[in-house]
Design an enzyme around this catalytic site. Structure first.
Site, mmCIF file in Angstrom:
data_model
loop_
_atom_site.group_PDB
_atom_site.id
_atom_site.type_symbol
_atom_site.label_atom_id
_atom_site.label_comp_id
_atom_site.label_asym_id
_atom_site.label_seq_id
_atom_site.Cartn_x
_atom_site.Cartn_y
_atom_site.Cartn_z
ATOM 1 N N SER A 206 62.882 91.360 -23.000
ATOM 2 C CA SER A 206 62.547 91.838 -21.657
ATOM 3 C C SER A 206 63.715 92.635 -21.085
ATOM 4 C CB SER A 206 62.255 90.619 -20.773
ATOM 5 O OG SER A 206 61.975 91.031 -19.459
ATOM 6 N N CYS A 326 60.775 80.806 -12.952
ATOM 7 C CA CYS A 326 59.369 81.075 -13.229
ATOM 8 C C CYS A 326 58.495 79.924 -12.775
ATOM 9 C CB CYS A 326 59.153 81.285 -14.723
ATOM 10 S SG CYS A 326 60.213 82.559 -15.372
HETATM 11 N N1 PMP Z 1 60.273 84.158 -21.858
HETATM 12 C C1 PMP Z 1 61.380 83.640 -21.317
HETATM 13 C C2 PMP Z 1 62.213 82.692 -22.118
HETATM 14 C C3 PMP Z 1 61.748 83.992 -20.018
HETATM 15 O O1 PMP Z 1 62.865 83.472 -19.483
HETATM 16 C C4 PMP Z 1 60.939 84.900 -19.297
HETATM 17 C C5 PMP Z 1 61.278 85.294 -17.876
HETATM 18 N N2 PMP Z 1 61.679 84.238 -17.054
HETATM 19 C C6 PMP Z 1 59.797 85.429 -19.916
HETATM 20 C C7 PMP Z 1 59.500 85.025 -21.199
HETATM 21 C C8 PMP Z 1 58.902 86.404 -19.212
HETATM 22 O O2 PMP Z 1 59.523 87.668 -19.130
HETATM 23 P P1 PMP Z 1 59.023 88.813 -18.161
HETATM 24 O O3 PMP Z 1 59.529 88.485 -16.804
HETATM 25 O O4 PMP Z 1 59.649 90.058 -18.716
HETATM 26 O O5 PMP Z 1 57.543 88.857 -18.237
#
Ligand code: PMP
Length: 378
Positions: A206, A326
């Site tokens: 990302s 998240c």
């Molecule tokens: N996988 C992990 C381990 C993450 O930390 C995150 C973001 N917190 C994501 C996936 C999702 O990434 P994005 O915000 O680019 O969708």
């Protein structure tokens, strides 16, 4: 009109695992691409070709940055971020490899963007095995041992976003392929990209975790590995990801990767300083152990709920996270899979560093945690 946020001269930003500030090089590259390379990379004329050059250069840069033995032999698909990369890898590979079996081996610590895609496959009839690090001294071996002739995929994160727990993806790849060469290996490498060598058939990364903009990510696809696209459309990116490529964001992503300045040595120094400071306080328990990368430090401050401390720190312009950004206050269950008690999970704080983090940032954080303990601990 209400002003919710004012630009402050002083700020201690320690939430880089949630998102990292876009670097100057990224911002410059985005603007330059918008001004000079705004053609559609699918157009046949010169403006299209100039845009297409940004895509091919960024692909090369990202492939090289993945490291690992096999990483350079493959392709990059640009996506809207790792949520899309994870969904494409997991759902797309399951579709292409359904004939290889019904079993999927994964962990109990995956990010929701992988975990929920796996839940979908489970609802469609796959058998999903989720292993927790707390149950296995050698987690990589345990994952590989769960692989059998019926295993279509292994999906495992390289680095956990809540604790920094890191997996040796090269060893995992080797052991899985030894157990079953047809099993596809997907690695969610969002928190590991640029911090460790990576290996996998499919690797998600990302932009915004490495100082590029939000809304851009990539999926590495090893040569010979197939994935079904998530989106129907114009067939861009070899029909794997339809939609006009966001050339400006991709230019910024490449610039951020080239300019990345984080170093394990520096993070280790700062972590040591943080732990030394924390060891002088009472009721602190560490949720990140020696298996974790040094840029993510998760600890619990007993007797104070995470949110209370988080907002108290925020009053002094210090930004940290409670567990994972998240999960937005929802209990994620991830800390439990590391053996952290519910009580400690409720008071867990995650500090995540970047190359700009200074010793004085760490000291100011610790001073304010001490004040928080005096103010709130019951
Ligand atoms: N996988 C992990 C381990 C993450 O930390 C995150 C973001 N917190 C994501 C996936 C999702 O990434 P994005 O915000 O680019 O969708």
């Amino acid at each position: 009109m209400a002003v919710f946020w004012e630009k402050k001269e002083f700020m201690v930003y320690l939430d880089n695992a949630a998102t990292a500030k876009p670097c100057a090089e990224c911002c410059e590259a985005v603007i330059k691409a918008a001004e000079e390379r705004f053609g559609n990379p699918g157009s046949l004329h010169k403006m299209g070709i100039l845009s297409e050059q940004i895509l091919s250069s960024a692909k090369r840069t990202i492939l090289n940055a993945l490291g690992g033995e096999c990483a350079p032999e493959g392709d990059i698909i640009f996506t809207s971020g790792a949520t899309e990369s994870n969904n494409t890898a997991i759902l797309g590979a399951a579709e292409k490899y359904s004939r290889n079996g019904k079993k999927i081996v994964t962990t109990a610590i995956e990010h929701p963007s992988a975990a929920k895609a796996l839940d979908i496959l489970e609802a469609r009839g796959c058998e999903v095995i989720r292993l927790a690090p707390k149950d296995h001294e050698d987690f990589v071996s345990a994952l590989a041992e769960a692989v059998d002739g019926n295993t279509l995929m292994v999906s495992c994160m390289a680095v956990n976003n809540e604790t920094g727990y890191a997996v040796d993806t090269a060893r995992l790849y080797r052991l899985v392929k030894r157990a079953n060469p047809r099993t596809a290996v997907h690695i969610d490498a969002v928190q590991g990209f640029l911090k460790m060598p990576l290996e996998g058939d499919l690797i998600s990364v990302s932009g915004h975790k490495v100082h590029a903009f939000k809304g851009i990510g990539a999926l590495y696809v090893k040569k010979g590995i197939r994935v079904a696209p998530l989106l129907a459309g114009g067939g861009q990116q070899k029909n794997l990801r339809s939609g006009t490529e966001p050339v400006e964001l991709i230019a910024g992503f490449e610039a951020a990767v080239k300019a990345y300045r984080g170093s394990a040595e520096r993070f280790t120094e700062l972590k040591k300083r943080l732990l030394e400071n924390l060891s002088k306080m009472s009721g602190i328990s560490l949720n990140s152990d020696e298996k974790c990368l040094p840029n993510i430090i998760n600890f619990s401050v007993s007797g104070i709920r995470s949110e209370i401390l988080l907002h108290a720190l925020e009053e002094n312009e210090i930004y940290v996270s409670s567990g994972s950004a998240c999960s937005r206050g929802k209990k994620s269950g991830v800390l439990a899979a590391f053996g952290v008690s519910d009580k400690n999970a409720d008071s867990a704080v995650r500090v995540s560093l970047c190359a700009d983090t200074s010793e004085s940032d760490i000291d100011f954080l610790c001073e304010n945690i001490e004040n928080g303990i005096k103010r709130f601990r019951r």
